[in-house]
Structures are given as structure tokens and as C-alpha cells.
Write an enzyme that holds these catalytic residues in place. Structure first.
Site, short mmCIF file in Angstrom:
data_model
loop_
_atom_site.label_atom_id
_atom_site.label_comp_id
_atom_site.label_asym_id
_atom_site.label_seq_id
_atom_site.Cartn_x
_atom_site.Cartn_y
_atom_site.Cartn_z
N PHE A 184 0.86 -1.19 0.00
CA PHE A 184 0.00 0.00 0.00
C PHE A 184 0.89 1.23 0.00
CE2 PHE A 184 -2.70 3.39 1.45
CZ PHE A 184 -3.83 3.19 0.68
N ASP B 169 9.32 2.65 1.78
CA ASP B 169 8.14 3.41 2.19
C ASP B 169 7.98 3.20 3.69
OD1 ASP B 169 5.61 4.19 2.94
OD2 ASP B 169 4.63 3.46 1.13
N LYS C 115 2.29 10.01 8.05
CA LYS C 115 1.60 9.50 9.24
C LYS C 115 2.20 10.02 10.56
CE LYS C 115 -0.51 5.28 7.37
NZ LYS C 115 -1.91 5.43 7.68
N1 PLP Z 1 2.39 4.20 2.40
C1 PLP Z 1 2.04 3.39 3.41
C2 PLP Z 1 2.96 2.29 3.83
C3 PLP Z 1 0.82 3.56 4.07
O1 PLP Z 1 0.47 2.72 5.05
C4 PLP Z 1 -0.04 4.61 3.65
C5 PLP Z 1 -1.35 4.81 4.29
O2 PLP Z 1 -1.89 3.95 4.93
C6 PLP Z 1 0.38 5.44 2.59
C7 PLP Z 1 1.60 5.21 2.00
C8 PLP Z 1 -0.49 6.56 2.11
O3 PLP Z 1 -0.43 7.63 3.00
P1 PLP Z 1 -1.51 8.80 2.90
O4 PLP Z 1 -2.84 8.21 3.26
O5 PLP Z 1 -1.02 9.83 3.88
O6 PLP Z 1 -1.47 9.31 1.50
#
Ligand code: PLP
Length: 402
Positions: free
Chosen positions: A135, A220, A249
Site C-alpha cells: 500500500f 516506504d 503519518k
Molecule cells: N504508504 C504506506 C505504507 C501507508 O500505510 C499509507 C497509508 O496507509 C500510505 C503510504 C499513504 O499515506 P496517505 O494516506 O497519507 O497518502
């Protein structure tokens, strides 16, 4: 349905299924609904509320910066942005940072940077290898990066330039690599997939492959970064250093902020290549600086490690009692239970009745990502409430032992 839920049904785009709870206020690990009922919050704003709800340092930073300067644009230098840049670069393996507004935007920036790197150093290579069930966010390019066909199909045609391969499988990355590849983008632990932790050697072997092929490794760390696993960044637990890392986050502790960071060799952007109106604004940067400073200088990392073990032990003890719990997994304050049946929604409802908030990333998985300031007593309380909820579900569904 209360008044607010009726308004949502009438006015809000129906993009997701909400839990039947209207949260009005929060303090520390506690939140209160619109009728004044108190809940123990093990969702933590989806791994965002690093210091808990309305932490005094966050409130102070918001108030002080709100009175001082909120937004000027990146046409000018601003102080909180550069204080945040310094603390993150000095405490990581990275050399430079760009501050943006969310996790998806951080990953977009990272992929743009990798494509520029491919153009400069790899004959125009542009393809990024990512993992199935990952994700990375909801923008169109991140829908392509996120290896979940269910999220991709309705938006076809989606941007090209991404190859999704099974997570945990180095050979699959090797096979997918071509002269078009510029980078590999992975989560150190797949959070949204249900806290999927790769084998010990996975990231190290991916790192070796990237070095051998001249590819960038992008991690990420939107969910795993800023102390969630018990170290400031997740990569520190896996014996690798990425070339590019993304954050969001927990970085803002509740305010919308993201960032991507790069080692000097990978930081190939030049003036004009990227930008953002709000990215790095003084208000959110002042809060993020307070959050990072608190995580680094307080006892938070130690707390995450100790209470992470306590939570894992507590969940392990429940597993011995409830045979439909097939696995307990994760690290620090990112943990999950896998069930043999699709009971996660029932477990959620039973927890809600016991005034505990949890998250259900999959029908058979529940996830815990409380604020990093969680105490021993709060861990124990969560485990007790969960036990009561599991007993209820086991009884209702005939899942009792024997
Ligand atoms: N990357 C990871 C690993 C995530 O868990 C998330 C959101 O859950 C995102 C990216 C996306 O972040 P945002 O919702 O702030 O765009």
C-alpha cells in the site's frame, strides 16, 4: 444513526465504510464519543497519533506557530521547515529531504526522483518494481504502485511504469529487473496488508541486488517510520539503508505532513523539478519538529520496545486460549492477529462494546497501532478488553476450544 452519521450519509462521498462511532475529543490514549462515552484507542489515527491525542507539546507548537507564521510558500526560507530538515537528516542515513503533505505525495515524489535518477544515470530507465499487496497511497500513480488489483481495476487505464511482484520473494525482483528498471519500492513491513513481515534476509538481499544492478532502493516508511517499530526508522531493524525513504503519518503526530529523503547520490532534483504550495509549511513543520524531537529525546523508543513486547506476550497468551487465533505478528506498536475465520468485523464490534478501538485491515486480521506513549497499564487494559471481546465472538460463533 446519530445526527452526524445522517449528515455523512446525505452529504459525504461514500468512499469507505466507517465504524459506527462519532469521535468528539481525545486525550492521550483515550477518545470520547458524542455522548461522552470513553474508549481506549488502539487505532491511533491509523498509526498517526505518535504522542497520543492533543499532546501538550503538539498543542503548544500549534498555538505558538499559529501566532507566529502559518504559510509563506517555498519562494522563501522558513525556520521550522529547516529545523525539521536538520533533525531528520542528522538522525537518519539520509542527506536531503523534501517535505510535502501526505504519504501518497511522498511516494509520488520518491518515484519522480527515481525516474530522474534513471534518466541521469541509467539511460532513461523509469520502471519501479513494487510488491503485491503493498500500500503506497491513493493517487493514480500510487494506485499503480500499490499491488492490489482490486484498487486498480476501476481506474484503468492506470499509469504505467510499475511492476508488481510477490512480497518477500527476491528472485521475483531479480526476474522483473530489466534495463528499464530504475528502482525497487517496498514497505519494510506491509502495514495495510495486515502487518506482513518479510523473512530476515529479504531486505538485505534486495539491497544487494539493487547495488549489483545500480538500482535505487526506496523504502516506504510512511507507517513504520518515526518510532513505530521501536527504532526511529524501520530500516534500522533490518540491516539495510535505503537510497530514498518516505515518511508521513506519525511524522506529524496528527497534522497532515509527508516527506521523502534521499542519499546525496540519489538526490538528483534540480530547481524546477518538483514543488508544492503547502509542502514544508511552518505550521505543520513546527508540529513535526516537536514530534520528532520528543521521540528522539524522550523515552519513547524504549517504551515502544518494552510495551511492544508486553503487547505481543499478552496477545500470545490469548492465542493459547482462543484456537481461532492462528498468528500474532508485528513489532513495537504495529501488531496484528490473524484468525482462521473472517471474524475481524465481529471482533471489532465486540471490542467497541468493550470500549476498545481496533482496526481491521482484512476480514481475518485485526491490527493494533496505538500511540507510542502507551503505558503498561493501557497495554494490559487493551488485552483484557480484547479477551472479553474474543470470548464473546467465540461463544456467538461456536468457536470455543474443544
Ligand atoms: N504508504 C504506506 C505504507 C501507508 O500505510 C499509507 C497509508 O496507509 C500510505 C503510504 C499513504 O499515506 P496517505 O494516506 O497519507 O497518502
Amino acid at each position: 444513526m446519530n445526527k452526524w452519521q445522517e449528515l455523512e450519509a446525505r452529504y459525504y462521498m461514500q468512499t469507505g465504510r466507517r465504524s459506527p462511532l462519532t469521535i468528539e475529543r481525545g486525550e492521550g490514549l483515550r477518545v470520547w464519543d458524542d455522548e461522552g462515552n470513553e474508549y481506549l484507542d488502539f487505532v491511533g489515527g491509523w498509526a498517526v497519533d505518535t504522542l497520543g491525542h492533543c499532546h501538550p507539546r503538539i498543542v503548544k507548537a500549534l498555538e505558538e506557530q499559529g501566532r507566529t507564521l502559518i504559510q509563506t510558500s517555498n519562494q522563501f526560507y522558513t525556520i521550522p521547515q529547516l529545523q525539521l530538515a536538520e533533525v531528520l537528516v542528522e538522525n537518519s542515513c539520509m542527506s536531503r529531504i523534501y517535505v510535502c503533505n501526505s504519504g501518497a505525495e511522498a511516494n509520488e515524489g520518491a518515484v519522480k526522483l527515481a525516474r530522474k535518477y534513471g534518466r541521469v544515470h541509467r539511460n532513461g530507465a523509469y520502471e519501479v518494481i513494487t510488491a503485491l499487496n503493498s500500500f503506497h497511497g491513493r493517487t493514480l500513480a500510487m494506485v499503480s504502485a500499490t499491488g492490489q488489483p482490486a484498487h486498480q481495476d476501476i481506474y484503468q487505464p492506470i499509469p504505467t511504469g510499475f511492476v508488481n511482484v510477490p512480497y518477500g520473494d527476491v528472485e521475483a525482483i531479480m526476474e522483473a529487473t530489466s534495463e528499464k528498471t530504475c528502482a525497487v519500492l517496498l514497505e519494510p513491513i506491509q502495514g495495510e496488508a495486515g502487518v506482513v513481515t518479510p523473512g530476515e534476509e529479504y531486505l538485505r538481499r534486495v539491497r544487494e541486488w539493487c547495488d549489483k544492478q545500480g538500482l535505487l532502493l526506496i523504502l516506504d516508511e510512511v507507517q513504520t517510520g518515526i518510532g513505530r517499530l521501536g527504532t526511529l526508522f524501520g530500516y534500522q531493524q533490518f540491516g539495510v539503508e535505503p537510497d530514498i525513504m518516505t515518511l508521513a503519518k506519525g511524522l506529524g503526530g496528527g497534522v497532515p505532513i509527508g516527506a521523502f529523503m534521499a542519499k546525496e547520490e540519489a538526490a538528483v532534483f534540480e530547481p524546477g523539478d518538483h514543488g508544492s504550495t503547502y509542502g514544508g509549511n511552518p505550521l505543520t513543520c513546527a508540529v513535526a519538529f516537536a514530534v520528532v524531537d520528543e521521540v528522539i529525546s524522550g523515552h519513547i523508543l524504549n517504551n515502544v520496545r518494552q510495551n511492544g513486547e508486553r503487547l505481543m506476550k499478552g496477545l500470545g497468551a490469548l492465542q493459547a486460549k482462543f484456537p481461532f487465533m492462528t498468528e500474532v505478528r508485528g513489532r513495537g506498536m504495529l501488531q496484528a492477529i490473524v484468525f482462521s475465520e473472517d471474524v475481524a468485523p465481529d471482533v471489532f464490534t465486540a471490542c467497541l462494546a468493550n470500549r476498545l478501538l481496533i482496526n481491521t485491515p482484512r476480514p481475518n486480521i485485526v491490527r493494533f497501532m496505538p500511540p507510542l506513549v502507551v503505558t503498561e497499564a493501557e497495554v494490559d487494559e487493551a488485552v483484557e478488553k480484547l479477551e472479553a471481546a474474543l470470548a464473546q465472538v467465540a461463544q456467538d460463533m461456536g468457536l470455543l476450544k474443544g
